[in-house]
Write a protein that holds these residues in place. Structure first.
Motif, PDB file in Angstrom:
ATOM      1  N   SER A  43       3.276   4.848  -8.278  1.00 23.59           N
ATOM      2  CA  SER A  43       4.484   5.382  -7.642  1.00 23.59           C
ATOM      3  C   SER A  43       5.691   4.488  -7.914  1.00 23.59           C
ATOM      4  CB  SER A  43       4.275   5.500  -6.128  1.00 23.59           C
ATOM      5  OG  SER A  43       5.489   5.848  -5.503  1.00 23.59           O
ATOM      6  N   GLY A  74       0.795  -1.219   0.000  1.00 24.76           N
ATOM      7  CA  GLY A  74       0.000   0.000   0.000  1.00 24.76           C
ATOM      8  C   GLY A  74       0.828   1.271   0.000  1.00 24.76           C
ATOM      9  N   ALA A  75       0.418   2.248   0.806  1.00 31.92           N
ATOM     10  CA  ALA A  75       1.041   3.569   0.820  1.00 31.92           C
ATOM     11  C   ALA A  75       2.391   3.604   1.529  1.00 31.92           C
ATOM     12  CB  ALA A  75       0.097   4.578   1.457  1.00 31.92           C
ATOM     13  N   THR A  76       2.830   2.485   2.110  1.00 30.83           N
ATOM     14  CA  THR A  76       4.149   2.422   2.752  1.00 30.83           C
ATOM     15  C   THR A  76       5.226   2.397   1.668  1.00 30.83           C
ATOM     16  OG1 THR A  76       3.189   1.164   4.568  1.00 30.83           O
ATOM     17  CG2 THR A  76       5.581   1.084   4.338  1.00 30.83           C
ATOM     18  N   GLY A 110       4.623   3.379  -2.221  1.00 30.78           N
ATOM     19  CA  GLY A 110       4.091   4.430  -1.365  1.00 30.78           C
ATOM     20  C   GLY A 110       2.900   5.102  -1.997  1.00 30.78           C
ATOM     21  N   PRO A 111       2.616   6.352  -1.582  1.00 27.58           N
ATOM     22  CA  PRO A 111       1.413   7.017  -2.070  1.00 27.58           C
ATOM     23  C   PRO A 111       1.397   7.110  -3.596  1.00 27.58           C
ATOM     24  CG  PRO A 111       2.441   8.309  -0.339  1.00 27.58           C
ATOM     25  CD  PRO A 111       3.384   7.193  -0.683  1.00 27.58           C
ATOM     26  N   GLY A 112       0.336   6.676  -4.158  1.00 34.93           N
ATOM     27  CA  GLY A 112       0.145   6.713  -5.607  1.00 34.93           C
ATOM     28  C   GLY A 112      -1.289   6.333  -5.888  1.00 34.93           C
ATOM     29  N   THR A 113      -1.605   6.110  -7.140  1.00 37.28           N
ATOM     30  CA  THR A 113      -2.936   5.666  -7.511  1.00 37.28           C
ATOM     31  C   THR A 113      -2.912   4.153  -7.658  1.00 37.28           C
ATOM     32  OG1 THR A 113      -3.324   7.728  -8.691  1.00 37.28           O
ATOM     33  CG2 THR A 113      -4.762   5.883  -9.240  1.00 37.28           C
ATOM     34  N   ASN A 164       0.322   0.195  -8.634  1.00 37.99           N
ATOM     35  CA  ASN A 164       0.548   1.541  -8.111  1.00 37.99           C
ATOM     36  C   ASN A 164       1.249   2.386  -9.173  1.00 37.99           C
ATOM     37  OD1 ASN A 164       1.098   3.774  -6.516  1.00 37.99           O
ATOM     38  ND2 ASN A 164       2.335   2.683  -5.025  1.00 37.99           N
TER      39      ASN A 164
END
Length: 89
Positions: A52, A31-33, A56-59, A50
């Motif tokens: 990214s 996930g966002a990690t 980490g943070p992405g769509t 993802n």
């Protein structure tokens, strides 16, 4: 104008449109990690694609388009060993 000339340039234009819409997708199981964790899940149902490059943070989404570029890890972070199952085959 020569028909071959028109056909040739029409094909070139269509090929260039395909690459315009390509998106890089990275298999990211944590996930966002930051990072990508280990390979697991099912391509087609797990929400692990993802945008990214570093994890980490992405769509995130569970599918890819035929024009997308798919990566399991990147030059920055690697994906740990494991198994990714493909659904619908």
């Amino acid at each position: 104008m020569n028909k071959r000339f028109i056909l040739f340039y029409s094909v070139l234009i269509l090929i260039s449109f395909k690459s315009i819409y390509a998106v890089n997708r990275y298999w990211d199981t944590n996930g966002a990690t930051a990072g990508f964790s280990t390979a697991s899940g099912t391509w087609g149902s797990s929400n692990f694609f993802n945008t990214s490059e570093i994890g980490g943070p992405g769509t995130f989404r569970n599918w890819t388009a035929s024009t997308d570029n798919v990566f399991f890890g990147s030059a920055t972070n690697s994906l740990g060993a494991g198994t990714v199952t493909v659904s619908g085959t």
